[in-house]
Each structure stands twice: as C-alpha cells, then as structure tokens.
Design a protein around this motif. Structure first.
Motif, PDB file in Angstrom:
ATOM      1  N   UNK A  85       0.899  -1.234  -0.116  1.00 28.85           N
ATOM      2  CA  UNK A  85       0.002   0.120   0.097  1.00 28.85           C
ATOM      3  C   UNK A  85       1.075   1.280  -0.121  1.00 28.85           C
ATOM      4  N   UNK A  86       2.224   1.094   0.051  1.00 30.36           N
ATOM      5  CA  UNK A  86       3.068   2.468   0.088  1.00 30.36           C
ATOM      6  C   UNK A  86       2.889   3.171  -1.070  1.00 30.36           C
ATOM      7  N   UNK A  88       0.332   3.146  -3.438  1.00 33.12           N
ATOM      8  CA  UNK A  88      -0.986   4.036  -3.348  1.00 33.12           C
ATOM      9  C   UNK A  88      -1.142   5.076  -2.361  1.00 33.12           C
ATOM     10  N   UNK A  89      -0.579   4.969  -1.221  1.00 30.61           N
ATOM     11  CA  UNK A  89      -0.740   5.757  -0.374  1.00 30.61           C
ATOM     12  C   UNK A  89       0.227   6.900  -0.499  1.00 30.61           C
ATOM     13  N   UNK A  90       1.384   6.645  -1.177  1.00 26.33           N
ATOM     14  CA  UNK A  90       2.132   7.682  -1.605  1.00 26.33           C
ATOM     15  C   UNK A  90       1.494   8.478  -2.716  1.00 26.33           C
ATOM     16  N   UNK A  91       1.006   8.053  -3.260  1.00 28.00           N
ATOM     17  CA  UNK A  91       0.226   8.788  -4.761  1.00 28.00           C
ATOM     18  C   UNK A  91      -0.847   9.767  -3.861  1.00 28.00           C
ATOM     19  N   UNK A  92      -1.521   9.010  -3.039  1.00 28.84           N
ATOM     20  CA  UNK A  92      -2.526  10.058  -2.320  1.00 28.84           C
ATOM     21  C   UNK A  92      -2.116  11.075  -1.734  1.00 28.84           C
ATOM     22  N   UNK A  93      -0.873  10.815  -1.056  1.00 20.03           N
ATOM     23  CA  UNK A  93      -0.181  11.988  -0.511  1.00 20.03           C
ATOM     24  C   UNK A  93       0.097  13.028  -1.177  1.00 20.03           C
TER      25      UNK A  93
END
Length: 99
Positions: A85-86, A88-93
């Motif tokens: 999830x890093x 996808x989480x990084x993209x959201x951030x």
C-alpha cells in the motif's frame, strides 16, 4: 460375522452426500482392498446377493478414490503475496500536497 463398524464404513462409501477428504485416501484404499477380497470370497462361495452388494460398494469406492485424487491434484497453495500500500498511499499523499 463381520463387525458392525465395517458395515457402517461400507454404507458411508456408497453415500452420495459423502464429501471425499484426500487425507482419508489411505483408509479408503484399505477398504477398497478389503472389498476386493470379500468379492473374491463371495464369488467362490456363490453368494450372488453379496456379490452384487460388494460390486456396488467397490464402484462407489473407486469413484470416491478418483474424486479424492482429483481434489488432491487441484488443491495447491497459491501465493498471492501481500499488497504493497506504500505506492498507492504515496500517490494519495502527493496528490493532496500538490493540490
């Protein structure tokens, strides 16, 4: 006279609802071998009714053994991995920071 426990196992073999468990293959192979011995004895003694019943149980045992082998061949472990999830989480951030 045969033990009552054998009759119950033979009846279970013929049960159409019985779901074959591949872990029980050795036991069913043992029952199958015993049925072959009993079939030979019944034929030698001329017990026609017994022959018919044993043949029905043999056919059911062979069908269950085939199903067990098929289940054992199909049930393999598939490694699906652990989602990362890093990314996808990084993209959201990044999208929230850039907006």
């Amino acid at each position: 006279m045969r033990p009552a426990s054998f009759f119950s196992s033979e009846a279970c073999i013929r049960c159409p609802v019985l779901r074959p468990d591949p872990a029980q293959t050795p036991r069913l192979e043992e029952i199958h071998a015993n049925l072959l011995d009993r079939l030979q004895e019944a034929k030698e003694q001329g017990w026609l009714g017994e022959v018919a019943a044993i043949e029905a149980s043999l056919a059911a045992a062979e069908q269950k053994l085939a199903a067990m082998r098929d289940l054992a061949a199909r049930h393999t472990t598939v490694h699906l991995g652990i989602p990362d999830f890093r990314t996808s989480a990084g993209r959201l951030t990044e999208s929230h920071d850039g907006g």
